[in-house]
Design an enzyme around this catalytic site. Structure first.
Site, mmCIF file in Angstrom:
data_model
loop_
_atom_site.group_PDB
_atom_site.id
_atom_site.type_symbol
_atom_site.label_atom_id
_atom_site.label_comp_id
_atom_site.label_asym_id
_atom_site.label_seq_id
_atom_site.Cartn_x
_atom_site.Cartn_y
_atom_site.Cartn_z
ATOM 1 C CG ASN A 87 44.803 48.608 47.526
ATOM 2 O OD1 ASN A 87 43.866 48.317 48.367
ATOM 3 N ND2 ASN A 87 45.632 47.655 47.626
ATOM 4 C CD GLU A 88 48.069 46.942 50.823
ATOM 5 O OE1 GLU A 88 48.850 46.987 50.216
ATOM 6 O OE2 GLU A 88 47.614 46.138 51.649
ATOM 7 C CD GLU A 134 43.859 43.743 50.936
ATOM 8 O OE1 GLU A 134 45.003 43.306 50.319
ATOM 9 O OE2 GLU A 134 43.363 45.090 50.077
ATOM 10 N NE ARG A 188 49.770 47.183 44.923
ATOM 11 C CZ ARG A 188 49.377 45.549 45.149
ATOM 12 N NH1 ARG A 188 48.818 44.850 45.497
ATOM 13 N NH2 ARG A 188 49.836 45.402 46.477
ATOM 14 C CD GLU A 211 49.204 40.807 44.982
ATOM 15 O OE1 GLU A 211 48.042 40.573 45.193
ATOM 16 O OE2 GLU A 211 49.604 41.307 46.251
ATOM 17 C CG HIS A 261 49.259 36.927 47.680
ATOM 18 N ND1 HIS A 261 49.462 37.229 48.518
ATOM 19 C CD2 HIS A 261 50.241 37.361 46.529
ATOM 20 C CE1 HIS A 261 50.706 38.080 48.501
ATOM 21 N NE2 HIS A 261 51.792 37.663 46.975
#
Ligand code: GLA
Length: 669
Positions: free
Chosen positions: A150-151, A302, A112, A349, A352
């Site tokens: 995102n981030e 998150e 990603r 992930e 996670h």
């Protein structure tokens, strides 16, 4: 406008990725969300390939059904634009939109965050998919907030990036002469005679130019912010009443100046994944977020149900999810959100964790998730008043970036750790700190800590002078005030910008090897130990003349030590509160020289610490006594959280191991 009010009460939920699951799981998801008290989920963060399976071909039917199901279940949606992970077809069609690393490697799809925010094709595609989603869901009753991207954090060194960097540099420096001067290009024959000669700091033979590296970080932050703004403009045009945010990621690698971004998002949102000391790390992250939000509500977007500590994952201890969530909420978060709702069965992930773990709802984790969901609605009153802070700690992303340059006097310098130490000392002693930028209005704080602020502008140094002359107490630690905004050393003695304020002149640095500790001694003029969990710093010493001897110690019962760093300090108006006393060797030549100083300035006092103290010594210097539980006050309410294994009794509260209380304020003795 306070956009957080649009979200109603405290938000509870997490990233919901229904595209990872067959449709028959979705119904169970909503039932379980209801059982857990979930009221907000972030949907579609990485769903671009599902939303647009081929160029220009959209498939939104599944998302319609997800949003309808959630709405029927009373759950609101924080709808994401999926731009942090373009589909494989996109990179294949637009290879110039794939990230180029600093050594010239063009990355390939398969993970990603492989995009370039300077690529026209990528920018157009992002605006396009944002518009498609906004047009489709602008009137959907479940839509509560937009989660852009995102981030943000991908840095690119492609030719698009180099072009954009040059444009940014022209705007910042105006002329090539000014740029050459700011970057000290006279060194190593780096002088630029045309703008076209300048690139991003790509791989080069030896040390890169630190001023170029610093400007590049600034540029990357601004360029990504432009990318955010482009999507925000589309979403605002079509959904003017819906708040828009993005989730800030924390970490020294992050090329984002969150303070600048905070002004652009409708609600500051952070992701937080503590590792080695979760309670202290949580308090720090939350206090940082509150600083970015300038005291307004923000949101923990998150967190995880597991903790990653270096080589291995650890399950969160019983009650830990609740305690850490509560700590964020006590410190201003408008809720507690997770990555992710249901633990993935595959993909990168899969370990996670999730609010619904692999074990399913019949699990310790899900039961705690349900208990937390029941607790949150009871906290509304306690969250009404602002968080009360007894001190401020200064933090500046640009100072952090400057201190990450190679070629500094020590490779072990770590600005974040210096700031974290200052925060940890206050945290462990019951002082809630606002973490703010050096330009912030400091006048309301009785105490301001300035850990290793290597880079500071003239205007911000003036701000510190104003604060102290107005009566404040400033505690500055080593390696502060050294560089100007172009990362050039301020001449005439360190700490350049702060010399007059601190009443000292530092002639030399003496970084210490790990096995060397210098002893410090001090006359008995430091603050008496306070029983109050708030800082009480003496404005002036009880004696005018300090006398020192090798036998004198801090008001503790042992000599203090300084590690990691030391400096040759000359007094120029300040007095020494502690001196270096040994060892007396050629390699440690500072014996008898001031280690900690104090300088009256206007109506206030400025202290300087020229070495790294232990946490205990730092606290003793500030006159603090330990508080075994986390305490945060908000108006009439007190949050008390016991993160430890022993029972504690703060005031008239009895907190069992791992216990917490949120209740109307109780006077401390
Ligand atoms: C970040 C990301 C999420 C996920 C988690 C993993 O917060 O935003 O997509 O990768 O980390 O813990």
């Amino acid at each position: 406008m306070d956009w957080s009010e649009r979200l109603g009460g405290l938000c509870y939920g997490g990233d919901y990725n229904p595209e990872q699951w067959p449709e028959d799981v979705w119904k169970e998801d909503v039932e379980l969300m209801r059982r857990a008290g979930v009221n907000l989920v972030s949907v579609g963060v990485f769903s671009w390939a599902r939303l647009e399976p081929a160029p220009g071909v959209h498939d939104l039917g599944w998302l319609d059904r997800v949003l309808d199901l959630l709405h029927d279940g009373g759950i609101r949606v924080n709808l994401a634009t999926p731009t942090a992970s373009p589909p494989p077809w996109f990179g294949l069609a637009h290879p110039d939109a794939l990230t180029v690393t600093h050594d010239g490697t063009r990355l390939t799809h398969g993970s990603r965050d492989t995009y370039c925010v300077h690529s026209p094709a990528y920018l157009a595609a992002c605006a396009g998919i944002a518009r498609t989603l906004a047009e489709r869901y602008r009137d959907h009753p479940a839509l509560a907030m937009w989660h852009v991207h995102n981030e943000y954090g991908t840095t690119c060194h492609c030719d698009h990036a180099a072009d954009a960097f040059r444009t940014w540099l022209r705007a910042r420096h105006g002329t090539l002469e000014a740029l050459n001067d700011a970057w000290t290009t006279s060194f190593w024959s780096q002088h630029y005679s045309a703008w076209e000669q300048i690139t991003t700091p790509r791989a080069t033979q030896y040390l890169p130019n630190p001023s170029q590296a610093l400007d590049f970080r600034r540029f990357v932050s601004d360029a990504m912010l432009d990318h955010f703004r482009e999507q925000k403009a589309v979403l605002r045009e079509l959904t003017p009443d819906i708040p828009i945010t993005t989730n800030f990621v924390l970490g020294d690698w992050v090329p984002v100046n969150h303070r600048h971004w905070a002004a652009e998002v409708d609600l500051v949102a952070i992701d937080h994944y503590p590792s080695t000391d979760p309670p202290a790390e949580t308090a720090f992250a939350a206090d940082l977020a509150r600083g970015w939000a300038t005291g307004k509500p923000w949101l923990l977007m998150e967190q995880a149900v597991v903790t990653y500590t270096g080589p291995r994952m650890r399950a969160k201890h019983p009650g830990e999810i609740t305690r850490l969530s509560l700590s964020h909420i006590a410190r201003g978060s408008r809720g507690a959100m997770f990555f992710q709702w249901r633990a993935s069965r595959g993909g990168a992930e899969l370990w996670h964790g999730g609010m619904v773990p692999h074990a399913g709802p019949d699990s310790r984790i899900f039961r705690e998730i349900c208990d937390l969901g029941a607790l949150l609605p009871t906290l509304e009153d306690a969250c009404a008043a602002p968080v009360e802070a007894g001190a401020a700690i200064l933090w500046d992303a640009e100072a952090n970036w400057a201190l990450q340059a190679p070629g500094l006097p020590s490779t072990e310098l770590n600005y974040t750790e210096a700031v974290r130490q200052a925060h940890r000392v206050l945290y462990r002693h019951g002082v809630t700190a606002d973490v703010v930028h050096p330009s912030a209005d400091l006048s309301a704080y009785p105490l301001v800590l300035v850990p290793s602020l290597y880079l500071i502008s003239d205007a911000d140094a003036d701000n510190l002078r104003r604060y102290v002359s107005g009566g404040g107490t400033l505690v500055v630690s080593y390696l502060s005030g050294i560089a100007d905004e172009h990362a050039r050393v301020r001449l005439g003695g360190y700490p350049g910008a702060l010399r007059d304020l601190l009443g000292i002149r530092v002639e030399e640095f003496h970084p210490l090897p790990p096995d060397v500790a210098l002893t410090l001694s001090a006359p008995d003029v430091l603050a008496p130990r306070s029983t109050s969990p708030r800082a009480e710093i003496p404005a002036r010493p009880p004696t005018d003349e300090a006398t020192f001897s090798d036998e004198t110690t801090f008001p503790g019962d042992r000599p203090e030590t300084g590690t990691f760093w030391s400096e040759h300090v000359h007094l120029e108006g300040a007095e020494a509160l502690a001196v270096y006393t040994g060892p007396h060797t050629l390699a440690t030549p500072l014996s008898g020289q001031p280690a900690i100083t104090r300088h009256p300035y206007g109506s206030g006092t400025a202290l300087y610490i020229s070495t790294r103290l232990t946490d205990d010594a730092y606290a003793r210097l500030l006159g603090l006594s330990p508080t075994p539980v986390e305490l945060v006050r908000r108006g009439d309410w007190l949050f008390a959280i016991n993160h430890g294994d022993e029972e504690h009794e703060p005031g008239d509260l009895l907190l069992p191991p791992g216990g917490f209380a949120v209740r109307p304020h109780v006077e401390r003795e």
